[in-house]
Design a protein around this motif. Structure first.
Motif, PDB file in Angstrom:
ATOM      1  N   ASP A 142       0.828  -1.225   0.000  1.00 51.53           N
ATOM      2  CA  ASP A 142       0.000   0.000   0.000  1.00 51.53           C
ATOM      3  C   ASP A 142       0.851   1.260   0.000  1.00 51.53           C
ATOM      4  OD1 ASP A 142      -2.259  -1.539   0.038  1.00 51.53           O
ATOM      5  OD2 ASP A 142      -2.397  -1.530   2.222  1.00 51.53           O
ATOM      6  N   ARG A 143       1.820   1.284  -0.896  1.00 44.97           N
ATOM      7  CA  ARG A 143       2.793   2.365  -0.881  1.00 44.97           C
ATOM      8  C   ARG A 143       2.174   3.744  -1.070  1.00 44.97           C
ATOM      9  NH1 ARG A 143       5.044  -2.040  -3.445  1.00 44.97           N
ATOM     10  NH2 ARG A 143       7.212  -2.468  -2.882  1.00 44.97           N
ATOM     11  N   VAL A 144       1.297   3.847  -2.063  1.00 47.14           N
ATOM     12  CA  VAL A 144       0.756   5.155  -2.383  1.00 47.14           C
ATOM     13  C   VAL A 144      -0.073   5.685  -1.220  1.00 47.14           C
ATOM     14  CG1 VAL A 144      -0.779   6.399  -3.932  1.00 47.14           C
ATOM     15  CG2 VAL A 144       0.788   4.675  -4.832  1.00 47.14           C
ATOM     16  N   GLU A 145      -0.873   4.781  -0.621  1.00 48.12           N
ATOM     17  CA  GLU A 145      -1.702   5.197   0.513  1.00 48.12           C
ATOM     18  C   GLU A 145      -0.820   5.750   1.630  1.00 48.12           C
ATOM     19  OE1 GLU A 145      -2.024   2.578  -1.273  1.00 48.12           O
ATOM     20  OE2 GLU A 145      -4.103   2.590  -1.986  1.00 48.12           O
ATOM     21  N   LEU A 146       0.315   5.086   1.856  1.00 51.84           N
ATOM     22  CA  LEU A 146       1.219   5.551   2.907  1.00 51.84           C
ATOM     23  C   LEU A 146       1.710   6.965   2.617  1.00 51.84           C
ATOM     24  CD1 LEU A 146       2.935   4.925   5.450  1.00 51.84           C
ATOM     25  CD2 LEU A 146       4.726   4.091   3.901  1.00 51.84           C
ATOM     26  N   LEU A 147       2.145   7.193   1.366  1.00 52.03           N
ATOM     27  CA  LEU A 147       2.633   8.529   1.004  1.00 52.03           C
ATOM     28  C   LEU A 147       1.523   9.567   1.148  1.00 52.03           C
ATOM     29  CD1 LEU A 147       4.787   7.872  -2.200  1.00 52.03           C
ATOM     30  CD2 LEU A 147       5.624   8.528   0.062  1.00 52.03           C
ATOM     31  N   ALA A 148       0.330   9.217   0.659  1.00 50.83           N
ATOM     32  CA  ALA A 148      -0.786  10.167   0.712  1.00 50.83           C
ATOM     33  C   ALA A 148      -1.148  10.495   2.161  1.00 50.83           C
ATOM     34  CB  ALA A 148      -1.991   9.608  -0.049  1.00 50.83           C
ATOM     35  N   TRP A 156      -0.184  17.002  -3.878  1.00 46.72           N
ATOM     36  CA  TRP A 156       1.176  17.378  -3.481  1.00 46.72           C
ATOM     37  C   TRP A 156       2.152  17.433  -4.653  1.00 46.72           C
ATOM     38  CZ3 TRP A 156      -1.858  13.633  -1.075  1.00 46.72           C
ATOM     39  CH2 TRP A 156      -2.537  14.115   0.055  1.00 46.72           C
ATOM     40  N   LEU A 157       1.749  16.831  -5.781  1.00 47.43           N
ATOM     41  CA  LEU A 157       2.598  16.886  -6.982  1.00 47.43           C
ATOM     42  C   LEU A 157       2.288  18.097  -7.851  1.00 47.43           C
ATOM     43  CD1 LEU A 157       2.201  13.158  -8.153  1.00 47.43           C
ATOM     44  CD2 LEU A 157       4.293  14.163  -7.211  1.00 47.43           C
ATOM     45  N   LEU A 158       1.013  18.452  -7.902  1.00 48.55           N
ATOM     46  CA  LEU A 158       0.560  19.404  -8.912  1.00 48.55           C
ATOM     47  C   LEU A 158       1.176  20.803  -8.832  1.00 48.55           C
ATOM     48  CD1 LEU A 158      -3.235  18.823  -9.646  1.00 48.55           C
ATOM     49  CD2 LEU A 158      -1.315  18.729 -11.236  1.00 48.55           C
ATOM     50  N   PRO A 159       1.302  21.396  -7.629  1.00 56.16           N
ATOM     51  CA  PRO A 159       1.800  22.778  -7.621  1.00 56.16           C
ATOM     52  C   PRO A 159       3.162  22.936  -8.305  1.00 56.16           C
ATOM     53  CG  PRO A 159       0.824  22.223  -5.506  1.00 56.16           C
ATOM     54  CD  PRO A 159       0.888  20.947  -6.299  1.00 56.16           C
ATOM     55  N   SER A 160       4.122  22.083  -7.941  1.00 59.50           N
ATOM     56  CA  SER A 160       5.445  22.234  -8.552  1.00 59.50           C
ATOM     57  C   SER A 160       5.428  21.779 -10.008  1.00 59.50           C
ATOM     58  CB  SER A 160       6.495  21.453  -7.743  1.00 59.50           C
ATOM     59  OG  SER A 160       6.096  20.101  -7.580  1.00 59.50           O
ATOM     60  N   LEU A 161       4.644  20.757 -10.318  1.00 64.42           N
ATOM     61  CA  LEU A 161       4.544  20.256 -11.691  1.00 64.42           C
ATOM     62  C   LEU A 161       4.002  21.368 -12.602  1.00 64.42           C
ATOM     63  CD1 LEU A 161       2.830  16.863 -12.659  1.00 64.42           C
ATOM     64  CD2 LEU A 161       2.719  18.891 -14.077  1.00 64.42           C
ATOM     65  N   GLU A 162       2.912  21.982 -12.182  1.00 66.51           N
ATOM     66  CA  GLU A 162       2.288  23.013 -13.029  1.00 66.51           C
ATOM     67  C   GLU A 162       3.185  24.240 -13.152  1.00 66.51           C
ATOM     68  OE1 GLU A 162      -1.572  23.323 -11.132  1.00 66.51           O
ATOM     69  OE2 GLU A 162      -2.479  22.274 -12.850  1.00 66.51           O
ATOM     70  N   ARG A 163       3.935  24.551 -12.085  1.00 63.37           N
ATOM     71  CA  ARG A 163       4.823  25.713 -12.149  1.00 63.37           C
ATOM     72  C   ARG A 163       5.900  25.501 -13.220  1.00 63.37           C
ATOM     73  NH1 ARG A 163       5.620  26.325  -6.937  1.00 63.37           N
ATOM     74  NH2 ARG A 163       7.424  24.921  -6.930  1.00 63.37           N
ATOM     75  N   GLU A 164       6.526  24.320 -13.214  1.00 62.80           N
ATOM     76  CA  GLU A 164       7.559  24.040 -14.223  1.00 62.80           C
ATOM     77  C   GLU A 164       6.971  24.097 -15.631  1.00 62.80           C
ATOM     78  OE1 GLU A 164      10.926  23.547 -13.847  1.00 62.80           O
ATOM     79  OE2 GLU A 164      10.473  24.136 -11.788  1.00 62.80           O
ATOM     80  N   LEU A 165       5.827  23.460 -15.781  1.00 63.27           N
ATOM     81  CA  LEU A 165       5.203  23.370 -17.099  1.00 63.27           C
ATOM     82  C   LEU A 165       4.863  24.762 -17.628  1.00 63.27           C
ATOM     83  CD1 LEU A 165       4.455  21.004 -18.900  1.00 63.27           C
ATOM     84  CD2 LEU A 165       2.220  20.926 -17.805  1.00 63.27           C
ATOM     85  N   ALA A 166       4.329  25.611 -16.743  1.00 64.20           N
ATOM     86  CA  ALA A 166       3.902  26.947 -17.192  1.00 64.20           C
ATOM     87  C   ALA A 166       5.100  27.799 -17.584  1.00 64.20           C
ATOM     88  CB  ALA A 166       3.101  27.632 -16.090  1.00 64.20           C
ATOM     89  N   ARG A 167       6.185  27.698 -16.833  1.00 66.15           N
ATOM     90  CA  ARG A 167       7.279  28.618 -17.143  1.00 66.15           C
ATOM     91  C   ARG A 167       8.182  28.107 -18.260  1.00 66.15           C
ATOM     92  NH1 ARG A 167      12.437  28.338 -14.389  1.00 66.15           N
ATOM     93  NH2 ARG A 167      12.622  26.450 -13.151  1.00 66.15           N
ATOM     94  N   ARG A 168       8.079  26.805 -18.569  1.00 68.74           N
ATOM     95  CA  ARG A 168       8.997  26.256 -19.571  1.00 68.74           C
ATOM     96  C   ARG A 168       8.370  26.018 -20.931  1.00 68.74           C
ATOM     97  NH1 ARG A 168      13.768  24.211 -17.530  1.00 68.74           N
ATOM     98  NH2 ARG A 168      13.848  24.044 -15.264  1.00 68.74           N
ATOM     99  N   THR A 169       7.040  25.847 -21.014  1.00 64.27           N
ATOM    100  CA  THR A 169       6.449  25.470 -22.297  1.00 64.27           C
ATOM    101  C   THR A 169       6.545  26.609 -23.302  1.00 64.27           C
ATOM    102  OG1 THR A 169       4.888  24.134 -21.034  1.00 64.27           O
ATOM    103  CG2 THR A 169       4.423  24.434 -23.369  1.00 64.27           C
ATOM    104  N   ALA A 170       6.952  26.267 -24.544  1.00 65.41           N
ATOM    105  CA  ALA A 170       7.129  27.298 -25.569  1.00 65.41           C
ATOM    106  C   ALA A 170       5.789  27.912 -25.971  1.00 65.41           C
ATOM    107  CB  ALA A 170       7.826  26.702 -26.795  1.00 65.41           C
ATOM    108  N   GLY A 171       4.782  27.086 -26.174  1.00 59.49           N
ATOM    109  CA  GLY A 171       3.463  27.585 -26.548  1.00 59.49           C
ATOM    110  C   GLY A 171       2.665  27.955 -25.304  1.00 59.49           C
ATOM    111  N   PRO A 172       1.346  28.128 -25.453  1.00 58.82           N
ATOM    112  CA  PRO A 172       0.503  28.415 -24.293  1.00 58.82           C
ATOM    113  C   PRO A 172       0.558  27.241 -23.319  1.00 58.82           C
ATOM    114  CG  PRO A 172      -0.737  28.563 -26.373  1.00 58.82           C
ATOM    115  CD  PRO A 172       0.588  27.981 -26.703  1.00 58.82           C
ATOM    116  N   ALA A 173       0.393  27.532 -22.026  1.00 55.23           N
ATOM    117  CA  ALA A 173       0.487  26.480 -21.025  1.00 55.23           C
ATOM    118  C   ALA A 173      -0.600  25.434 -21.266  1.00 55.23           C
ATOM    119  CB  ALA A 173       0.351  27.072 -19.633  1.00 55.23           C
ATOM    120  N   CYS A 174      -0.271  24.194 -20.912  1.00 57.76           N
ATOM    121  CA  CYS A 174      -1.165  23.066 -21.144  1.00 57.76           C
ATOM    122  C   CYS A 174      -1.849  22.725 -19.820  1.00 57.76           C
ATOM    123  CB  CYS A 174      -0.300  21.903 -21.620  1.00 57.76           C
ATOM    124  SG  CYS A 174      -1.178  20.379 -21.884  1.00 57.76           S
ATOM    125  N   ALA A 175      -3.163  22.498 -19.866  1.00 61.25           N
ATOM    126  CA  ALA A 175      -3.898  22.174 -18.642  1.00 61.25           C
ATOM    127  C   ALA A 175      -3.499  20.789 -18.127  1.00 61.25           C
ATOM    128  CB  ALA A 175      -5.395  22.207 -18.914  1.00 61.25           C
TER     129      ALA A 175
END
Lengths: 402, 402
Positions: free
Chosen positions: A294-300, A349-368
């Motif tokens: 139950d690894r994921v449950e433990l992390l969550a 817990w993943l999304l904030p940093s994931l979306e920040r990288e994606l928004a500042r690095r993507t060449a075109g408009p940010a992807c949802a």
């Protein structure tokens, strides 16, 4: 039951059938099935208006589909959405069923799904498959398949095919497991180990997860990149409603996109691959935890309880995911990125940093970025639905009771 | 002339046409055209046997295509490959022509290609377009287009459409240039600036370069990743004979795949993008050179002469390309990677380090890397051929003289 049939999109039913009178009839049978799948119960006249054929032509097609057990007429007690009771047609709830199976690193699962998309039987066996050779694992899986098939048959269904999700690369024969990093199986032909009485398709779990999102996701777009994790990290690229498989069937290996080219060595032979930063083992190591069941449950749980080490480990994993996804988004320009599998449960817990990288690095408009509501059920449901889809896509041949 | 028609693969002519009797007729007209395109001159009987229709059905189709000026009968003096003189059919050399144009950072070019794929007229203007607003550049381009059209008309051809390759992102309307980093044009609708008497398609130069490779490359596979450079680095993803465009038409932005996430800032807003290591400016900077005209030729000359700084700069660029391509290959599993545009001329010095990175990092089997023989001609030829392809794909409507 050939692989391309699994991927046809409702907007082009029967794609790939030959361009002859016979091919046109098969495409029209498929159009009737897909219309009832998308719209729910309808009268013959409504089906005719939906697919642009005459009422008489549709009646001929419908009669054939009723004779084959793929459609049924709803009785007057169930008028559905049409005015005149008794005239509504529906996909059969006692016709063919898709049998889906999943070989996980830590579990086995099987289910039966009817033409209406309902799960009618299921069986699960928990316990690790690490270090086990294919034979005993497939032996156990076969017992689960037999149990689910018997249960489905008890409800009047008959199995139209078996689709098996595996955590590794699958050859283009859709039978042979080329490599499963976490099970250590190599070039294993599951076709010789599984029961031979059902048409068989074997595919990567990430592919089935992506297809499940396409078919069952909430308002899922038809162009997306599906990112999932069980033990490794997998990706599925869906373009215009079709899964992109690649020349050898190895597309979607997002886990081995380089994130930091001089980073830690990876089992694949590369360095600094995404799995070295966002794979389960890497996250446990970064959080200072020992992996258990139950690894994921433990992390969550720990993250929800405010554990700073776990939160930092997930934040860093999100950053690495964002870097790898930037490359993928720049290459593919998908409508959305969908987090599925174990990643769905860790999304807060993943999304904030994931979306920040994606928004500042993507060449075109940010992807949802969206989170799959199927979570870790995706691959199993995708496998079962792939069989159901094959029936919808070519009911004249695939849907015939053997 | 809608965009999807440009991409149909010879193996499925007329793909996308409606599934009606009229659609079937249009598909069969397209099959005749594609058969003669692939096979060269053939008799009616040979065409019939190739596409699986009766001789009578093919004669009706052929008569229609001859009346429209798309096919011609070769006289007895040119028996071609068939036995009976006078019976061979060929694509017309005096029918529609595709007009291709290229807006480069340092040049403008226009050419006319006939149905047989031969370049029948061309015009080039050298000189930088940097810092110029769209109007005077398009004014010059229009003059070149008029000159090439007049020359083609003098040879009995008539222009079926104009396709323009631009070094930037193009909106899905296939007219509007959203962004051109090296020209500094933003949201420029070329449709209002170019002559309105020709059907117009505008596309990214890397896309046209990839399509040229698909249509004209030596034994080009139908699944490949085309990497090209003029000033920036562009990519084109071809899957199953079709260009992958992405949701907004922005797919293929390989130049902005992160190579070293903490690397130098890039104009796109990211850091450590491929262009920061393998773009032309980066290579010149790394080699200690000042960019001038004929940049690629200069690099190739110096490298061939043994210039250590240039060779090191190209080796490092190859390493960065290899890292970015590893991610792309893991995601897409293409049959090959094709180096095109300016990269083709530099291949001898890029390839060793590029292939080394790719081989040691790719999760699946290593992917072959080939060099395009079209080189920097690719985008211009791809543009002109996209118009010709649209005629082959739907001769009944696209191929009619206006």
């Amino acid at each position: 039951m050939s692989a391309p049939l699994h991927e046809a999109h409702p907007s082009s039913p029967g794609r790939g059938l030959p361009d002859t009178q016979q091919g046109m009839r098969r495409r029209n049978l498929s159009r009737v099935m897909h219309t009832l799948n998308t719209e729910g119960p309808l009268s013959r006249a409504a089906v005719a208006s939906h697919i642009g054929l005459t009422r008489a032509a549709v009646s001929t097609l419908v009669d054939e589909l009723i004779r084959s057990g793929l459609l049924e007429e709803l009785g007057p007690e169930r008028p559905g959405r049409v005015g005149r009771p008794g005239s509504a047609l529906a996909l059969s709830g006692r016709g063919p069923a898709g049998i889906g199976a999943e070989i996980g690193v830590d579990h086995l699962a099987v289910c039966a799904v009817d033409l209406r998309g309902e799960v009618r039987a299921r069986a699960v066996r928990h316990g690790t498959n690490r270090g086990r050779s294919p034979e005993p694992v497939i032996h156990e899986l076969t017992a689960l398949v037999r149990r689910v098939v018997a249960e489905a048959e008890g409800e009047g269904l008959w199995p139209a095919g078996l689709a098996v999700a595996v955590p590794g690369l699958v050859a283009s024969d859709a039978r042979t497991v080329v490599r499963t990093p976490n099970l250590d199986w190599h070039d294993t032909d599951l076709g010789t180990l599984l029961p031979g009485d059902l048409p068989l398709t074997v595919d990567n779990e990430a592919n089935f997860g992506g297809l499940a999102e396409l078919w069952l996701g909430d308002g899922a777009p038809s162009d997306f990149l599906h990112v999932s994790a069980e033990i490794g990290i997998g990706g599925a690229v869906v373009v215009d409603g079709r899964l992109l498989r690649g020349t050898r069937g190895f597309a979607g290996e997002l886990g081995h996109v380089p994130v930091r080219p001089e980073g830690p060595a990876c089992a694949c032979g590369g360095r600094g691959c995404l799995e070295q930063y966002a794979g389960e083992e890497a996250v446990f190591r970064a959080a200072g935890l020992e992996p258990g069941e139950d690894r994921v449950e433990l992390l969550a749980e720990r993250a929800a309880a405010g554990d700073k080490d776990v939160r930092r480990a997930l934040r860093d994993a999100g950053t690495a995911l964002g870097i790898a996804l930037t490359g993928a988004v720049n290459l593919l320009d998908p409508e959305t990125v969908v987090l599925g599998g174990a990643l769905a449960g860790l999304a807060p817990w993943l999304l904030p940093s994931l979306e920040r990288e994606l928004a500042r690095r993507t060449a075109g408009p940010a992807c949802a970025v969206t989170v799959s509501r199927l979570g870790s059920e995706g691959p199993l449901l995708g496998a079962a639905h792939s069989v159901v889809r094959a029936v919808l896509d070519d009911p004249a041949t695939v849907g015939i009771r053997p």
